[in-house]
Design an enzyme around this catalytic site. Structure first.
Site, short mmCIF file in Angstrom:
data_model
loop_
_atom_site.label_atom_id
_atom_site.label_comp_id
_atom_site.label_asym_id
_atom_site.label_seq_id
_atom_site.Cartn_x
_atom_site.Cartn_y
_atom_site.Cartn_z
N ASP A 110 0.86 -1.17 0.00
CA ASP A 110 0.00 0.00 0.00
C ASP A 110 0.91 1.24 0.00
O ASP A 110 2.13 1.14 0.06
CB ASP A 110 -0.98 -0.03 1.19
CG ASP A 110 -2.21 0.84 0.90
OD1 ASP A 110 -2.14 1.67 -0.03
OD2 ASP A 110 -3.23 0.69 1.58
C1 NOJ Z 1 -4.00 3.94 0.17
C2 NOJ Z 1 -5.17 3.03 0.28
O1 NOJ Z 1 -5.11 2.29 1.48
C3 NOJ Z 1 -5.32 2.06 -0.88
O2 NOJ Z 1 -6.55 1.43 -0.77
C4 NOJ Z 1 -5.16 2.76 -2.19
O3 NOJ Z 1 -5.30 1.85 -3.24
C5 NOJ Z 1 -3.82 3.45 -2.23
N1 NOJ Z 1 -3.75 4.43 -1.17
C6 NOJ Z 1 -3.54 4.12 -3.57
O4 NOJ Z 1 -4.30 5.24 -3.73
#
Ligand code: NOJ
Length: 756
Positions: free
Chosen positions: A283
């Site tokens: 993530d």
């Molecule tokens: C953080 C989030 O937790 C995730 O779900 C997302 O895909 C990413 N950012 C990218 O934007």
């Protein structure tokens, strides 16, 4: 012939050296890998964002163009539009040594530009064909705009409505969650990833992110393996079984090890046990965050993540800046980097990017494929099916199309909160406010609108919510002036429709709440409206289950609409005026108060179960609250009524691999045609580990004309009787099972059978 033979033996040798199976090896990818330097391989593991869209961390990538030219980037997100995507691909193809195309990712959580309801809303439709078609529509729009890789579905089970991201998932149940995960993967990916109208899906967030302690985002998770396997892991596995192309690790730790660096999770469970063949992405900066978790400096945590089986590093550049050093110091092997790189290149190959890097850059597509009338109609239909009728006081709903309506509330004429959280690709200004929708559907209705109250009067809170734009607009008028205007406006109306609830960014990432009731400013308005003595309908917006015990005891009707998306107003009007009879059912229990959390239908019986709705000392209950939720899982009313009868379990005794066929008769006994979600729950009476009181094990959404009767068949398969025992073996155990069938998780009609 000999040349062919030689190539074949070289390939075989390569497979043997890199320890890969013939199934995974793609000659084109192997040939490329053979040419790549260590730096270039590491470059493929690097995912950057130049800062378009919503950045969900404090870091945004720098010098992106230069890095692409130097072969230091495997993919981008936050870039869209066929021209821009073509430009990005051109930088890679024309300027980097090996001309490797880029993955172009995005968060398309509930529709691309044609935003449909938040996932918790879509799940409430219990309509798998609809969910699959929604994902398919999102894929068609997104790929038209250059995207080939989606960071969805989010399948985290959550039983804690304080957690803001409960809005992004399908609720509390692993059986339903698995069905939805499957439908979404199928919808996004179709059966051919190289088709330029499908995109690669990402199952996220591996794993258990929905169980963060106290509902506080990014918090720790500590859970028994038995609970994990039985309750939280099934939807991720279902996505893997459906062929999902990539997986994203979560921010939380599991058993003390952050998911992003957790070898048990990524390698042993995901790859070895589940047979996942795709690639794993972190993530947003979750590699770097392992340092804050307390696991060492960037080099140490990057090496740990790679060694755990992580393939791609989102934004943090820990891989890019430290892996080479770690290879030199013997902390990671080049082979591990090659394996990760192979997985990324394989994904690009599956997407057809090596055949044509510009296949998602067709400038004629956006106009043809995005925000079409057909797509908006689909979004409207999805929204109508997502609404849950929580209460219909004196059957006030549906309203007559020539009614005199006082439309009140801070969300009644609003565009900024219709789409819901995580809709960065949607344009709030395209959404249909409720006022406009009511006028569209019932031009003869006499509607007068007043705001009546602010979403909240708390300016500090509003600032926190307004980070992505104005969601809470605090009026310059005093709350008293707004209220008296609303009351005056209601004087001549037959009925009051109050559109209230949460602003969209009350939920979502980093939007946890300890208080999940309707804000005080709106509570006051609702009470005053009820005191007029006129019938009041609450159209309730939220990104999570709310605690609405106060409002429920008032003589009001309540239609839960989540955040319905771009067609919000039209869809709400369709239901309010009866063009569509609501059929949504809750997929997460609604607590009476925050103290009941976590609350879910598949709870354990305990050794001292409490009697229903009565306090008894030395039983498992509360002094100050009932233990049941305000609205149970699976709950939702219709304008009509359904009667269940004749529950038949085909065989009274079965062996381990036999099916159980169940049938039930359902009659539409009310005055409207309508749909019903027939739900089947199973209770395993005796087990080697404590069983839940019941678990969802089947459902069917059916349509019945007024007066019509249907016999519905449901089947329990061998796996439905199984669970993970204390040795984590997936088994069923002989004994009695009770089947409950009905319209929600409190269904009482039951029948039994025995497993030999
Ligand atoms: C953080 C989030 O937790 C995730 O779900 C997302 O895909 C990413 N950012 C990218 O934007």
């Amino acid at each position: 012939m000999t040349i062919k033979k030689n190539i074949f033996s070289i390939l075989l040798l390569t497979f043997a050296v890199f320890n890969i199976t013939a199934q995974e090896a793609i000659p084109e990818v192997e040939a490329l890998l053979n040419k790549m330097t260590l730096d270039e391989k590491i470059g493929q593991l690097n995912l950057l964002t130049p800062g378009g869209g919503i950045a969900t961390g404090s870091v945004v990538s720098k010098n992106v163009e230069l890095k692409i030219k130097e072969g230091q980037v495997g993919g981008l997100f936050g870039v869209s539009g066929p021209e821009k995507v073509r430009q990005a691909q051109e930088i890679a193809i024309k300027n980097s040594r090996l001309k490797i195309p880029l993955l172009i990712g995005s968060d398309i959580i509930h529709g691309y530009k044609t935003t449909y309801p938040i996932p918790l809303g879509v799940a409430s439709s219990w309509n798998m064909e609809l969910i699959e078609s929604a994902a398919k529509m999102a894929a068609k729009e997104a790929t038209a705009d250059g995207i080939n890789w989606n960071f969805s579905p989010m399948v985290d089970i959550s039983r804690d409505a304080r957690w803001g991201r409960i809005s992004e998932g399908s609720g509390e149940d692993p059986y339903l969650g698995s069905a939805i995960a499957t439908a979404m993967v199928k919808g996004y990916q179709g059966n051919d990833l190289s088709n330029s109208q499908t995109m690669m899906a990402t199952v996220k967030h591996l794993a258990l992110y929905g169980a963060v302690e106290a509902g506080r985002d990014y918090n720790s998770v500590d859970m028994s393996k038995v609970k994990m396997y039985n309750q939280y892991l099934p939807p991720y596995q279902a996505a893997v079984d459906a062929g999902v192309g990539s997986a994203m690790t979560s921010f939380n730790d599991i058993d003390g090890i952050p998911a992003t660096g957790n070898k048990w999770l990524i390698t042993d469970l995901l790859r070895k046990q589940w047979g996942f063949k795709g690639f794993v992405v972190s993530d947003y900066t979750s590699v770097n965050e392992m340092t804050a978790h307390g696991l060492g400096d960037l080099q140490a945590v990057s090496a740990q993540a790679l060694n755990a089986g992580l393939d791609m590093d989102m934004v943090g550049e820990g891989f890019l800046t430290t892996l080479k050093k770690s290879v030199k110091e013997g902390k990671v092997t080049e082979e591990a980097i090659t394996i990760a790189c192979r997985r990324i290149l394989t994904a690009k190959h599956q997407l057809g990017l090596f055949d044509d890097p510009y296949r998602y850059s067709d400038t004629s597509r956006p106009e043809k494929d995005i925000l079409t009338t057909e797509n908006r109609e689909a979004a409207r239909k999805i929204a109508t099916q997502s609404f849950v009728l929580l209460k219909n006081e004196n059957n006030v709903l549906p309203l007559k199309k020539d009614a005199k309506i006082a439309l009140v509330g801070p969300l009644a004429n609003d565009k900024n909160n219709m789409l819901g959280t995580w809709a960065p690709t949607g344009d709030p200004q395209l959404s249909i406010p409720v006022l406009e929708g009511l006028k569209n559907v019932a031009p003869k209705a006499r509607i007068s609108y007043t705001k009546g109250a602010n979403i909240t009067n708390d300016g500090e809170f509003a600032k926190r919510v307004n980070v992505f734009g104005l969601r809470v607009d605090i009026d310059t008028r005093t709350p008293e002036a707004m209220l008296s205007e609303a009351l005056q406006n209601s004087e001549n109306a037959d009925i009051i429709v109050a559109v209230v609830g949460e602003a969209s960014e009350f939920a979502g990432e980093a939007a946890s709440r300890t208080e999940i009731s309707i804000p005080p400013s709106q509570k006051k308005l609702i009470k005053a409206l009820v005191e007029t003595g006129k019938p009041v309908v609450l159209v309730l917006f939220s990104g999570r289950p709310l605690t609405i015990s106060d409002e429920f005891t008032l003589p009001v009707s309540i239609l839960q609409v989540w955040n319905p998306g771009v067609e919000a107003g039209n869809a709400i009007a369709d239901v309010i005026f009866g063009d569509y009879n609501p059929s949504g059912k809750l997929t997460a229990s609604w607590p009476r108060n925050v103290g009941q959390i976590p609350i879910y239908h598949s709870m354990k019986n305990t050794g001292r179960p409490a009697p229903t709705n009565r306090f008894e000392k030395f039983k498992s209950n509360y002094l100050d609250s009932e233990i049941s939720p305000l609205f149970p899982f699976g709950y939702g009313l219709s304008y009509t009524t359904f009667e269940y009868s004749d529950l038949v379990v085909e065989k009274k005794k079965i062996t381990q691999d036999e099916l159980v066929n169940i049938s039930v008769t359902v009659k539409n006994t009310g005055d409207y045609d309508g749909e019903e979600v027939v739900q089947l729950y199973l209770k395993d009476e005796v087990r080697s580990i404590t069983p839940p009181v019941r678990e969802l094990k089947g459902f069917k959404k059916i349509f019945l004309k007024k007066g019509e009767t249907k016999t519905v068949s449901l089947t329990l398969y061998a796996n439905d009787l199984k669970f993970y025992n204390s040795n984590l073996q997936f088994v069923s155990e002989p004994g009695k099972f009770v089947v409950f069938v009905g319209s929600d998780s409190t269904a009482e009609m039951s029948a039994e059978f025995e497993l030999e």
